[in-house]
Design an enzyme around this catalytic site. Structure first.
Site, PDB file in Angstrom:
ATOM      1  CG  HIS A  71      35.290  39.418  33.228  1.00  0.00           C
ATOM      2  ND1 HIS A  71      34.172  40.189  33.449  1.00  0.00           N
ATOM      3  CD2 HIS A  71      35.787  39.838  32.047  1.00  0.00           C
ATOM      4  CE1 HIS A  71      34.008  41.026  32.444  1.00  0.00           C
ATOM      5  NE2 HIS A  71      34.973  40.821  31.584  1.00  0.00           N
ATOM      6  CE1 TYR A 127      37.487  40.098  26.277  1.00  0.00           C
ATOM      7  CE2 TYR A 127      36.742  40.006  24.004  1.00  0.00           C
ATOM      8  CZ  TYR A 127      36.781  40.648  25.228  1.00  0.00           C
ATOM      9  OH  TYR A 127      36.138  41.842  25.401  1.00  0.00           O
ATOM     10  CE1 TYR A 337      32.871  43.133  21.856  1.00  0.00           C
ATOM     11  CE2 TYR A 337      35.152  43.061  22.589  1.00  0.00           C
ATOM     12  CZ  TYR A 337      33.813  43.034  22.875  1.00  0.00           C
ATOM     13  OH  TYR A 337      33.390  42.910  24.170  1.00  0.00           O
TER      14      TYR A 337
END
Length: 823
Positions: A71, A127, A337
């Site tokens: 993020h 990711y 996931y």
């Protein structure tokens, strides 16, 4: 506009907003000359509003202080893109503050990345591509605009291996939260590495191979929203002059150990052909070695306060897990996931449980979380979770890997050692041995192992009382069999598990093998077989120090010896006799990990890089003022540029600059011989350092706002992560995006309002008036019920009813205001 870009079901998450902002700002920059004047102004207003929102959020949301998490670069690059747009349009004050905030955050991450010596990212390949999509844009932009050069960063030098050594045919190793391959790119990231870091053509080559072999149908297909958003950066960074050059060892199966990530891979980047297999093993420290050691050794004290500054929420309880793809076909896979349960990974659980458990009486790894979508990592035993790769060696085409996973389980289980050994005897023949060493007073009775395949269900089989399971692939059947060190083979549970709503994948298929434990040592042996190998015999013999496994296939005979005892005086880990060839894996091949030293003068490095951007803004300030020659525009521009300075000094500076500007204009009309007086005048240097004043004023506002926020909304360290963040959210009120923008002066007004601390003060006053009004309301209600019931005057009663009605309306309004401001 910025509120429209937030996701309705997750209004606390700025990541979707960041995606929209960076896309909108990029399009604005590319298409600027094709936009009308009104479009330019209207779109600039949107970018300014949204960037202001992101700037405010950076001070209170986790991405402002949780480093090396996907993020952070995503949101910071969006804010940087917005600030560069405003900088280019002459809004230097806003752009200066936003740029400095981005650099302050990201330059710390760049320093911390020096600790990650293997080029990996702890959140995994999928990711990791999320992170590098924005991280590489940041590195490119700060070099282009501010001459901050990170292209020789040691982590960048190693990052190609993170993508090259994790590739399977059409997908990647799916460790941690993952899809079948990459979330973003990775063609864009690969051509970036090739152009700016490696310059050998290997990045271009791997990008081309990935493009050619991408899955185009089924569950492995990349989503449209992620697939194309890196196309423009791939185009910008691609350097055709480098060509397409495969790495020197391409086509040869190689063993690679990621020392920070705690992952071993073998046979990556090979075509899906017979006897070209892929094997991976994971056993490492929570968050990777760098982050774990930073937290536990109290490194970078000026920046880091424990796990609060990192976020391991996307990891899994997967220490000592493995995957196996013989012939390039996924046989044993990760479960992608999904929920952070131990049994959804290829690892062990134990019974009876000694603490709170998600699936009593079975207990898994300490990072398992029963009630959250994210891994548990901040507190208690979970904060100290770690596994360890003991050895990883390849000799004569045979691979030996040993991992130790006892540090991932509750000490109350009294596990002395939890050792997993892998021997890849043949590209289609894998031997796995789990050794469970118990303390003498261990309460454990049973262990259970899980083996997953997310695509194909398992079916049951049994041969000569040896139980097994198999899956059907297009080239044949892939089988597995098991027994313990006494020769006993128990029937397994074969099942499928559907994931709860909210996860991107349906679920997984698995084999669940349960073994009865004996004190002190129990061993479970598993054999994984590809379709071209015909196993004719499978025997196991063992004692307290050694285990022997004898295998006979249609073509070869293998005798494998594992010395699994704790006696380190024995010089050998394992020995394999393949037909008549002896291969020894001795203790000299054990992995030795040395601690990484803290980066020297790390704060000085960041400060030095921060010095690069201020001169750029100062030069732009000079250019802006030098372009303004008519008096009205000059005064208006100077007032806007000096808006953050002291008011009296600002007026004096404007008058001084204005006078010098007029002198310069007058000198332009005179002959050269009369211009000596004007020589040396630089009117832009006559005013105060507006950027220094901006920093001082902003620091005061931030300190005041933080003080009020701590009084009214203290940080809840135990709050659920919501969007993987720690801070309780502070609603971004209408005052931050509700002020209309009328040209540039309106923009300045809006952004000044956005910085004020008025929301906290108004919330305090609203709370006070609400309490007082409640007291008044109940007092008048008591009067109505007691004294006025006896009053004969109808007029008096009506008056009181009217007052009560008005007071009720005021109460509703105050309650609504208080709710919006979270007072």
């Amino acid at each position: 506009m910025c509120s429209h870009w937030l996701v309705k079901d997750a209004p606390w998450d700025e990541v979707p907003l960041a995606h929209s902002l960076v896309g909108f700002a990029t399009a604005y920059d590319f298409l600027y000359n094709y936009l009308s004047k009104s479009q330019q102004e209207r779109f600039l207003e949107v970018i300014a509003n949204t960037s202001g929102y992101m700037y405010e959020a950076s001070y209170r949301r986790g991405w402002g202080f949780q480093y090396l998490h996907n993020h952070q670069p995503t949101n910071c690059v969006a804010l940087l893109a917005g600030s560069l747009i405003l900088m280019n349009q002459g809004y230097l004050q806003e752009a200066y503050l936003w740029t400095k905030q981005v650099l302050t955050i990201m330059e710390k991450s760049i320093v911390l990345l020096q600790e990650v010596t293997d080029g990996s990212l702890y959140e995994g390949v999928a990711y990791g591509s999320y992170t590098t999509r924005s991280l590489f844009q940041y590195i490119f932009l700060v070099q282009r605009h501010f001459d901050i050069n990170h292209f020789k960063h040691p982590w960048l030098q190693q990052h190609f291996a993170f993508m090259y050594r994790t590739v399977l045919p059409g997908k990647t190793v799916a460790i941690a939260d993952s899809n079948y391959n990459w979330f973003y790119g990775p063609e864009s990231q690969l051509v970036f590495l090739d152009k700016f870091v490696m310059r050998n053509g290997s990045g271009n080559w791997l990008a081309d191979q990935i493009r050619r072999n991408r899955v185009t149908e089924g569950p492995g297909t990349p989503s449209k929203g992620q697939r194309w958003c890196t196309l423009h950066t791939e185009f910008i960074w691609y350097d055709a002059s480098l060509g397409f050059v495969p790495p020197p060892d391409y086509g040869i199966p190689k063993l690679h150990y990621f020392e920070d990530w705690g992952v071993v891979t073998y046979g990556s980047a090979l075509q899906a052909e017979i006897n070209t297999s892929f094997l991976s093993f994971k056993s490492g420290k929570l968050g990777g070695r760098a982050i774990y050691d930073i937290v536990h050794r109290n490194k970078y004290k000026d920046w880091i306060k424990g796990w609060r500054n990192f976020n391991a929420g996307h990891e899994h309880p997967d220490q000592n897990s493995f995957t196996f793809a013989p012939n390039g076909m996924p046989f044993i896979t990760e479960a992608l996931y999904g929920p952070k349960y131990t049994f959804l990974n290829n690892v062990l659980m134990f019974s009876p449980a000694m603490s709170k458990s998600c699936f009593y009486p079975w207990e898994g790894q300490v990072t398992e979380d029963c009630s959250s979508k994210w891994l548990k990592y901040k507190h208690d035993l979970a904060a100290d979770c770690q596994g360890r790769v003991v050895a990883a060696v390849e000799r004569s085409g045979i691979v030996f890997i040993r991992g130790e996973g006892v540090g991932a389980y509750n000490p109350k289980l009294k596990l002395k050692s939890l050792q997993r050994n892998l021997l890849l005897l043949h590209p289609q023949l894998l031997l796995l041995v789990d050794q469970i060493h118990l303390e003498d007073d261990s309460p454990l009775e049973m262990a259970t192992s899980f083996f997953h395949n997310v695509d194909v269900p398992f079916e049951e089989t049994v041969i000569d009382d040896v139980h097994g399971a198999f899956i059907r692939q297009r080239d044949g059947m892939y089988k597995m069999y098991w027994m313990d060190d006494t020769g006993s083979s128990e029937k397994a549970a074969i099942a499928s598990r559907m994931y709860p709503r909210g996860y991107p994948y349906n679920g997984t298929n698995y084999v669940n093998v349960t073994t009865r434990l004996r004190i002190p040592i129990t061993r479970a042996v598993y054999l994984f077989i590809g379709p071209s190998v015909d196993v004719q015999s499978f025997n196991v013999h063992g004692d307290s120090q050694q285990l022997a496994v004898f295998l006979t296939t249609g073509d070869h005979a293998y005798a494998s010896y594992l010395w699994t005892g704790q006696d380190k005086s024995h010089s050998v880990f394992a020995q394999v006799i393949a037909d008549r060839q002896k291969i020894i894996f001795d203790r000299a091949s054990a992995i030795r990990s040395a601690p990484v030293s803290e980066v020297r003068d790390y704060t000085g490095i960041v400060e030095q890089n921060l010095q690069h951007f201020k001169p750029v803004f100062q030069q732009l300030e000079k250019q802006i003022l030098s372009r303004v020659r008519n008096t009205d525009s000059f005064r208006k521009t100077a007032e806007r540029l000096l808006r953050f300075s002291d008011k009296r000094q600002t007026e004096e500076a404007i008058d001084r600059i204005f006078a010098i500007s007029q002198q310069q204009q007058q000198q332009q009309g005179r002959p050269k011989r009369n211009r000596k007086v004007a020589k040396g005048y630089k009117f832009v240097d006559a005013g105060p350092d507006i950027f220094a004043q901006i920093e001082v004023n902003e620091r005061k506002v931030r300190q005041k706002a933080q003080t009020l926020a701590q009084k009214e909304l203290p940080v809840d360290e135990d709050e659920e992560m919501k969007d993987l963040l720690d801070f309780a959210d502070i609603t971004y009120g209408k005052h931050k995006n509700g002020v209309p923008i009328k040209g540039r002066s309106g923009l300045a007004q809006m952004l000044t309002t956005a910085r004020s601390s008025a929301p906290s003060m108004s919330a305090s006053y609203t709370r006070l008036f609400l309490i007082l009004n409640i007291v008044i309301f109940f007092a008048m209600l008591a009067m109505q019920l007691t004294w006025l019931q006896r009053a004969k005057s109808l007029h008096s009663q009506r008056c009181l009813y009217a007052v009560l009605l008005i007071d009720s309306c005021i109460l509703l309004w105050l309650y609504s205001s208080c709710s919006q401001s979270q007072c």
